[in-house]
Design a protein around this motif. Structure first.
Motif, mmCIF file in Angstrom:
data_model
loop_
_atom_site.group_PDB
_atom_site.id
_atom_site.type_symbol
_atom_site.label_atom_id
_atom_site.label_comp_id
_atom_site.label_asym_id
_atom_site.label_seq_id
_atom_site.Cartn_x
_atom_site.Cartn_y
_atom_site.Cartn_z
ATOM 1 N N ALA A 186 0.812 -1.225 0.000
ATOM 2 C CA ALA A 186 0.000 0.000 0.000
ATOM 3 C C ALA A 186 0.838 1.265 0.000
ATOM 4 C CB ALA A 186 -0.935 0.002 1.208
ATOM 5 N N LYS A 187 1.942 1.306 0.726
ATOM 6 C CA LYS A 187 2.725 2.538 0.848
ATOM 7 C C LYS A 187 3.415 2.919 -0.442
ATOM 8 C CE LYS A 187 5.101 1.084 4.400
ATOM 9 N NZ LYS A 187 6.076 1.113 5.541
ATOM 10 N N ALA A 205 -3.547 -6.746 7.761
ATOM 11 C CA ALA A 205 -2.842 -6.350 6.546
ATOM 12 C C ALA A 205 -1.424 -6.907 6.582
ATOM 13 C CB ALA A 205 -2.836 -4.834 6.412
ATOM 14 N N GLN A 206 -0.890 -7.345 5.431
ATOM 15 C CA GLN A 206 0.438 -7.926 5.367
ATOM 16 C C GLN A 206 1.494 -6.947 4.847
ATOM 17 O OE1 GLN A 206 0.141 -11.545 3.071
ATOM 18 N NE2 GLN A 206 -1.001 -12.644 4.660
ATOM 19 N N SER A 207 1.099 -5.754 4.515
ATOM 20 C CA SER A 207 2.073 -4.743 4.093
ATOM 21 C C SER A 207 2.951 -4.347 5.266
ATOM 22 C CB SER A 207 1.354 -3.498 3.560
ATOM 23 O OG SER A 207 0.633 -3.812 2.401
ATOM 24 N N VAL A 309 -13.885 -1.385 0.019
ATOM 25 C CA VAL A 309 -12.814 -2.374 0.233
ATOM 26 C C VAL A 309 -11.611 -1.682 0.835
ATOM 27 C CG1 VAL A 309 -13.576 -3.823 -1.707
ATOM 28 C CG2 VAL A 309 -11.834 -2.064 -2.067
ATOM 29 N N LEU A 310 -10.738 -2.477 1.466
ATOM 30 C CA LEU A 310 -9.429 -2.042 1.904
ATOM 31 C C LEU A 310 -8.396 -2.803 1.055
ATOM 32 C CD1 LEU A 310 -9.919 -2.191 5.799
ATOM 33 C CD2 LEU A 310 -10.239 -0.226 4.258
ATOM 34 N N LEU A 311 -7.413 -2.096 0.466
ATOM 35 C CA LEU A 311 -6.428 -2.707 -0.440
ATOM 36 C C LEU A 311 -5.088 -2.824 0.279
ATOM 37 C CD1 LEU A 311 -5.878 -3.771 -3.297
ATOM 38 C CD2 LEU A 311 -5.200 -1.434 -3.920
ATOM 39 N N ASP A 312 -4.511 -4.029 0.233
ATOM 40 C CA ASP A 312 -3.275 -4.322 0.959
ATOM 41 C C ASP A 312 -2.069 -4.386 0.027
ATOM 42 O OD1 ASP A 312 -1.360 -5.135 2.763
ATOM 43 O OD2 ASP A 312 -2.142 -7.153 3.037
ATOM 44 N N GLN A 313 -2.026 -5.347 -0.908
ATOM 45 C CA GLN A 313 -0.847 -5.590 -1.748
ATOM 46 C C GLN A 313 -1.257 -5.935 -3.174
ATOM 47 O OE1 GLN A 313 0.894 -8.864 0.508
ATOM 48 N NE2 GLN A 313 2.473 -7.536 1.378
ATOM 49 N N LEU A 314 -0.304 -5.698 -4.133
ATOM 50 C CA LEU A 314 -0.425 -6.116 -5.515
ATOM 51 C C LEU A 314 0.844 -6.877 -5.896
ATOM 52 C CD1 LEU A 314 -1.854 -2.854 -7.182
ATOM 53 C CD2 LEU A 314 -3.130 -4.942 -6.589
ATOM 54 N N SER A 315 0.690 -7.972 -6.703
ATOM 55 C CA SER A 315 1.852 -8.757 -7.142
ATOM 56 C C SER A 315 1.546 -9.393 -8.489
ATOM 57 C CB SER A 315 2.201 -9.841 -6.114
ATOM 58 O OG SER A 315 1.106 -10.730 -5.948
ATOM 59 N N LEU A 316 2.619 -9.917 -9.151
ATOM 60 C CA LEU A 316 2.501 -10.496 -10.490
ATOM 61 C C LEU A 316 3.109 -11.888 -10.546
ATOM 62 C CD1 LEU A 316 3.580 -7.427 -12.643
ATOM 63 C CD2 LEU A 316 1.268 -8.346 -12.456
ATOM 64 N N LYS A 317 2.581 -12.727 -11.450
ATOM 65 C CA LYS A 317 3.157 -14.011 -11.841
ATOM 66 C C LYS A 317 2.961 -14.187 -13.320
ATOM 67 C CE LYS A 317 3.090 -16.800 -7.629
ATOM 68 N NZ LYS A 317 2.638 -18.080 -7.022
ATOM 69 N N LYS A 318 3.914 -14.901 -13.950
ATOM 70 C CA LYS A 318 3.841 -15.098 -15.388
ATOM 71 C C LYS A 318 2.823 -16.192 -15.714
ATOM 72 C CE LYS A 318 6.665 -15.975 -19.471
ATOM 73 N NZ LYS A 318 8.019 -16.282 -19.980
ATOM 74 N N GLY A 319 2.042 -15.959 -16.800
ATOM 75 C CA GLY A 319 1.061 -16.945 -17.229
ATOM 76 C C GLY A 319 -0.248 -16.805 -16.497
ATOM 77 N N GLN A 320 -1.174 -17.698 -16.826
ATOM 78 C CA GLN A 320 -2.481 -17.709 -16.186
ATOM 79 C C GLN A 320 -2.489 -18.731 -15.057
ATOM 80 O OE1 GLN A 320 -5.370 -18.425 -19.267
ATOM 81 N NE2 GLN A 320 -5.106 -16.409 -20.204
ATOM 82 N N VAL A 321 -2.344 -18.233 -13.854
ATOM 83 C CA VAL A 321 -2.334 -19.065 -12.665
ATOM 84 C C VAL A 321 -3.409 -18.569 -11.708
ATOM 85 C CG1 VAL A 321 0.095 -19.691 -12.927
ATOM 86 C CG2 VAL A 321 -0.532 -17.682 -11.579
ATOM 87 N N LYS A 322 -3.650 -19.350 -10.657
ATOM 88 C CA LYS A 322 -4.680 -18.972 -9.695
ATOM 89 C C LYS A 322 -4.134 -18.727 -8.299
ATOM 90 C CE LYS A 322 -8.439 -21.312 -12.112
ATOM 91 N NZ LYS A 322 -9.537 -22.320 -11.997
ATOM 92 N N ARG A 323 -2.879 -19.048 -8.090
ATOM 93 C CA ARG A 323 -2.314 -18.788 -6.759
ATOM 94 C C ARG A 323 -0.799 -18.654 -6.857
ATOM 95 N NH1 ARG A 323 -3.902 -23.674 -3.063
ATOM 96 N NH2 ARG A 323 -5.923 -23.136 -3.941
#
Length: 323
Positions: A186-187, A205-207, A309-323
């Motif tokens: 978030a920061k 929150a995990q940030s 909503v409250l927003l904590d984190q954003l992240s990326l992974k390559k391809g179409q995955v679910k976790r």
């Protein structure tokens, strides 16, 4: 001696052991003495020297106990006695061309003990030499093979025409390992100007510092994340960690200035109770297409969105995955 009793002096009844029996003793038999006959009085003395007695007519063997006459040397007797050659028999050596009677002396015997047997000592030395040669050959082969193996493990300093300068299999497998892709909390997000802020009052929150983004439920509110390090063009998965207070939500996702094909679903997957943000933390995802290098993602509260909503984190992974 009367005609009715011949007494014990007849040869037929002269029992040399009569003195051992009662009737013999009654007839006066006594044990034999030094030179006389057997024990009956007047018994026949049958002791004779060897060869004295003669039986019937004389044979080729002659008188008992005497050597029978032999034929002159080289002549065959007309009738051989016991132990003499038969007139019709001739030994093989007497027949012309017959078997030879000479014997071949055994080694070491026929020449007075001076002959020699098999050279076993020489054979033993030869066998030992052969075994030693085989052992030496095997040892040399083993030592030579070890040197070849060592030489085979050494890398060629320069690629030959038969070798390739391309990466090895290990390097290729290593390159297949997913690269570390960007992520943020978030920061580090760029907050919109319409009442969007950060807070840390709600737990979970995990940030860093438990910080999250609040105020996104106002129309037009947004957060933007600009990042680089995308290795190539393609489809990626963007994850958003958020919390909803018991009701489903959805927001508009924009990628590199273009709206994504559908809203970003932010449902109450944690099944939190109404107004309980601390129990409503969960994760959602979308599969946008990103460009190699730098990209920009924006979450906004557009028309028809539900943005509490409250927003904590954003992240990326390559391809179409679910976790």
């Amino acid at each position: 001696m009367t005609p009715g009793n011949n007494g014990a002096s007849t040869p037929e009844e002269d029992d040399p052991f009569g003195y051992l029996y009662a009737d013999g003793q009654a007839n006066g038999a006594t044990p034999p003495s030094g030179g006389g006959g057997y024990g009956y009085p007047g018994s026949v003395n049958r002791v004779r020297a060897v060869g004295e007695r003669k039986y019937g007519q004389q044979t080729a063997q002659g008188t008992y106990g005497q050597q029978a006459p032999t034929a002159p040397y080289g002549q065959v007797p007309q009738q051989g006695g016991y132990g003499q050659p038969n007139a019709h028999y001739g030994a093989p050596e007497t027949v012309p061309g017959g078997a030879q009677t000479a014997r071949t002396p055994m080694p070491g015997h026929g020449d007075g003990g001076r002959g020699r047997g098999p050279n076993t000592k020489g054979l033993l030395i030869g066998a030992i030499a052969v075994v030693a040669a085989v052992v030496i050959g095997i040892s040399i082969a083993m030592l030579g093979g070890g040197d070849d193996d060592k030489g085979g493990n050494q890398a060629d300093p320069t690629p030959s025409t038969a070798q390739s300068a391309s990466p090895t299999d290990a390097e290729t497998k290593g390159s297949d390992k997913p690269a570390e892709l960007p992520k943020t909390d978030a920061k580090a997000l760029n907050l919109g100007s319409t009442g969007v802020t950060t807070a840390s009052d709600v737990e979970g929150a995990q940030s860093d510092g438990g910080v999250y983004v609040a105020g996104l439920n106002n129309p037009g509110a947004s957060v933007t994340w600009t990042f680089n390090g995308i290795p190539e063009d393609g489809t990626y998965t963007v994850f958003a960690r958020y919390s909803v207070p018991g009701q489903d939500a959805s927001m508009t996702l924009t990628v590199n200035g273009k709206p994504f094909g559908s809203k970003l679903s932010m449902e109450n997957y944690a099944h939190a109770a109404e107004g309980d943000f601390a129990k409503g933390w969960t994760t959602t995802y979308a599969w946008p297409t990103l460009n190699k290098g730098t990209n920009t993602i924006t979450l906004s509260c557009g028309d028809g969105d539900s943005c509490n909503v409250l927003l904590d984190q954003l992240s990326l992974k390559k391809g179409q995955v679910k976790r």
